[in-house]
Design a protein around this motif. Structure first.
Motif, short mmCIF file in Angstrom:
data_model
loop_
_atom_site.label_atom_id
_atom_site.label_comp_id
_atom_site.label_asym_id
_atom_site.label_seq_id
_atom_site.Cartn_x
_atom_site.Cartn_y
_atom_site.Cartn_z
N LYS A 30 0.83 -1.22 0.00
CA LYS A 30 0.00 0.00 0.00
C LYS A 30 0.85 1.25 0.00
O LYS A 30 0.47 2.27 -0.57
CB LYS A 30 -0.94 0.01 1.21
N ARG A 31 2.01 1.19 0.65
CA ARG A 31 2.90 2.36 0.69
C ARG A 31 3.90 2.36 -0.48
O ARG A 31 4.79 3.20 -0.53
CB ARG A 31 3.67 2.40 2.01
N ARG A 32 3.75 1.40 -1.37
CA ARG A 32 4.61 1.29 -2.56
C ARG A 32 6.09 1.19 -2.20
O ARG A 32 6.94 1.88 -2.76
CB ARG A 32 4.35 2.45 -3.51
N LEU A 33 6.38 0.29 -1.23
CA LEU A 33 7.76 0.11 -0.77
C LEU A 33 8.28 -1.31 -1.05
O LEU A 33 9.26 -1.73 -0.45
CB LEU A 33 7.85 0.41 0.73
N THR A 34 7.61 -2.04 -1.95
CA THR A 34 8.01 -3.43 -2.20
C THR A 34 9.41 -3.55 -2.78
O THR A 34 10.06 -4.58 -2.61
CB THR A 34 7.01 -4.15 -3.13
N ASP A 35 9.88 -2.50 -3.42
CA ASP A 35 11.24 -2.54 -3.97
C ASP A 35 12.29 -2.20 -2.91
O ASP A 35 13.49 -2.32 -3.15
CB ASP A 35 11.37 -1.59 -5.17
N VAL A 36 11.83 -1.79 -1.72
CA VAL A 36 12.74 -1.36 -0.66
C VAL A 36 12.76 -2.34 0.52
O VAL A 36 13.78 -2.52 1.17
CB VAL A 36 12.32 0.05 -0.15
N ILE A 37 11.61 -2.99 0.79
CA ILE A 37 11.50 -3.86 1.97
C ILE A 37 11.18 -5.29 1.55
O ILE A 37 10.17 -5.54 0.89
CB ILE A 37 10.43 -3.32 2.94
N GLU A 38 12.04 -6.21 1.96
CA GLU A 38 11.85 -7.65 1.73
C GLU A 38 11.29 -8.26 3.01
O GLU A 38 11.72 -7.92 4.11
CB GLU A 38 13.21 -8.29 1.39
N ILE A 39 10.32 -9.17 2.87
CA ILE A 39 9.61 -9.71 4.03
C ILE A 39 9.56 -11.24 3.94
O ILE A 39 9.33 -11.80 2.87
CB ILE A 39 8.16 -9.17 4.08
N ASP A 40 9.76 -11.89 5.10
CA ASP A 40 9.68 -13.34 5.19
C ASP A 40 9.24 -13.70 6.60
O ASP A 40 9.14 -12.84 7.48
CB ASP A 40 11.05 -13.96 4.86
N SER A 41 9.01 -15.00 6.82
CA SER A 41 8.71 -15.49 8.16
C SER A 41 9.30 -16.89 8.31
O SER A 41 9.57 -17.57 7.32
CB SER A 41 7.20 -15.49 8.44
N ALA A 42 9.48 -17.29 9.56
CA ALA A 42 10.06 -18.61 9.85
C ALA A 42 9.61 -19.04 11.24
O ALA A 42 9.13 -18.22 12.03
CB ALA A 42 11.59 -18.56 9.78
N GLY A 43 9.80 -20.31 11.53
CA GLY A 43 9.49 -20.85 12.85
C GLY A 43 10.73 -21.45 13.47
O GLY A 43 11.62 -21.91 12.76
N THR A 44 10.78 -21.45 14.79
CA THR A 44 11.93 -22.05 15.46
C THR A 44 11.81 -23.58 15.48
O THR A 44 12.81 -24.26 15.63
CB THR A 44 12.09 -21.51 16.89
N GLY A 45 10.61 -24.10 15.33
CA GLY A 45 10.39 -25.55 15.30
C GLY A 45 10.27 -26.07 13.88
O GLY A 45 10.11 -25.30 12.93
N ASP A 46 10.35 -27.38 13.74
CA ASP A 46 10.34 -27.99 12.40
C ASP A 46 9.08 -28.79 12.08
O ASP A 46 9.00 -29.43 11.04
CB ASP A 46 11.57 -28.88 12.22
N TRP A 47 8.06 -28.73 12.92
CA TRP A 47 6.88 -29.58 12.76
C TRP A 47 6.08 -29.32 11.51
O TRP A 47 5.43 -30.20 10.99
CB TRP A 47 5.93 -29.42 13.97
N HIS A 48 6.06 -28.07 11.03
CA HIS A 48 5.14 -27.69 9.96
C HIS A 48 5.84 -27.29 8.66
O HIS A 48 5.20 -26.69 7.79
CB HIS A 48 4.25 -26.53 10.44
N ILE A 49 7.12 -27.59 8.53
CA ILE A 49 7.88 -27.19 7.33
C ILE A 49 7.12 -27.58 6.07
O ILE A 49 6.66 -28.72 5.93
CB ILE A 49 9.29 -27.81 7.34
N GLY A 50 6.97 -26.62 5.16
CA GLY A 50 6.32 -26.86 3.87
C GLY A 50 4.81 -26.73 3.89
O GLY A 50 4.17 -26.78 2.84
N LYS A 51 4.22 -26.53 5.07
CA LYS A 51 2.76 -26.42 5.16
C LYS A 51 2.31 -24.97 4.99
O LYS A 51 3.03 -24.04 5.33
CB LYS A 51 2.28 -26.97 6.50
N PRO A 52 1.09 -24.77 4.49
CA PRO A 52 0.55 -23.41 4.37
C PRO A 52 0.17 -22.87 5.75
O PRO A 52 0.13 -23.63 6.73
CB PRO A 52 -0.70 -23.60 3.50
#
Length: 157
Positions: A30-52
């Motif tokens: 919405k702020r038109r900053l997609t070329d400036v800010i990269e976003i990701d997420s992760a978990g410390t556990g491995d139970w759900h790897i690959g799941k939506p």
């Protein structure tokens, strides 16, 4: 303006951190900053790897018209220390992130998500996997992500 890389971290990477990733991505678009800010997420556990994202997270995001297309859970690794901001959903996640990264020098700003909401009664973002309260988590995540984006934009000036 410089670039920034933001990583949201929770336990399994199916509830809180993907919700924050999707909400934050929407705000960045919405702020038109997609070329400036990269976003990701992760978990410390491995139970759900690959799941939506969890069904409760998907329902909240659908309700608010926020895309989670292509998102799949992954585990946090020491290589993630290259992110500029590592935003942890609770105290345990933050401790785990610091343990995984170790004492090696890194430039990431590691902090708890709720640091963005100092007026809130919560110290940690409650895990809706256990509480079932995805509405409340969405409210916290939305307000916190707005403040985080303001902070990052200010940092990048």
């Amino acid at each position: 303006m410089n670039n920034a890389r933001v990583l949201f971290v929770c336990l399994g990477n199916i509830c809180r951190s993907p919700m924050a990733e999707a909400v934050f991505r929407s705000l960045v678009e919405k702020r038109r900053l997609t070329d400036v800010i990269e976003i990701d997420s992760a978990g410390t556990g491995d139970w759900h790897i690959g799941k939506p994202p969890h069904e409760g997270t998907r329902k909240q995001l659908d309700l608010h018209g926020i895309s989670y297309a292509g998102m799949k859970a992954r585990q946090f690794t020491a290589q993630d220390k290259t992110f500029d901001y590592i935003v942890c959903m609770d105290t345990k996640n933050e401790a785990d992130v610091r343990r995984i990264i170790g004492d090696a020098s890194h430039s990431a700003k590691i902090f708890k998500f709720m640091d963005m909401l100092p007026q809130a009664a919560e110290d940690d973002v409650p895990d809706p996997y256990y509480t079932g309260n995805f509405d409340y988590v969405y409210e916290l995540v939305t307000e916190g992500c707005e403040r985080l984006l303001d902070r990052i934009v200010n940092d990048l000036k």
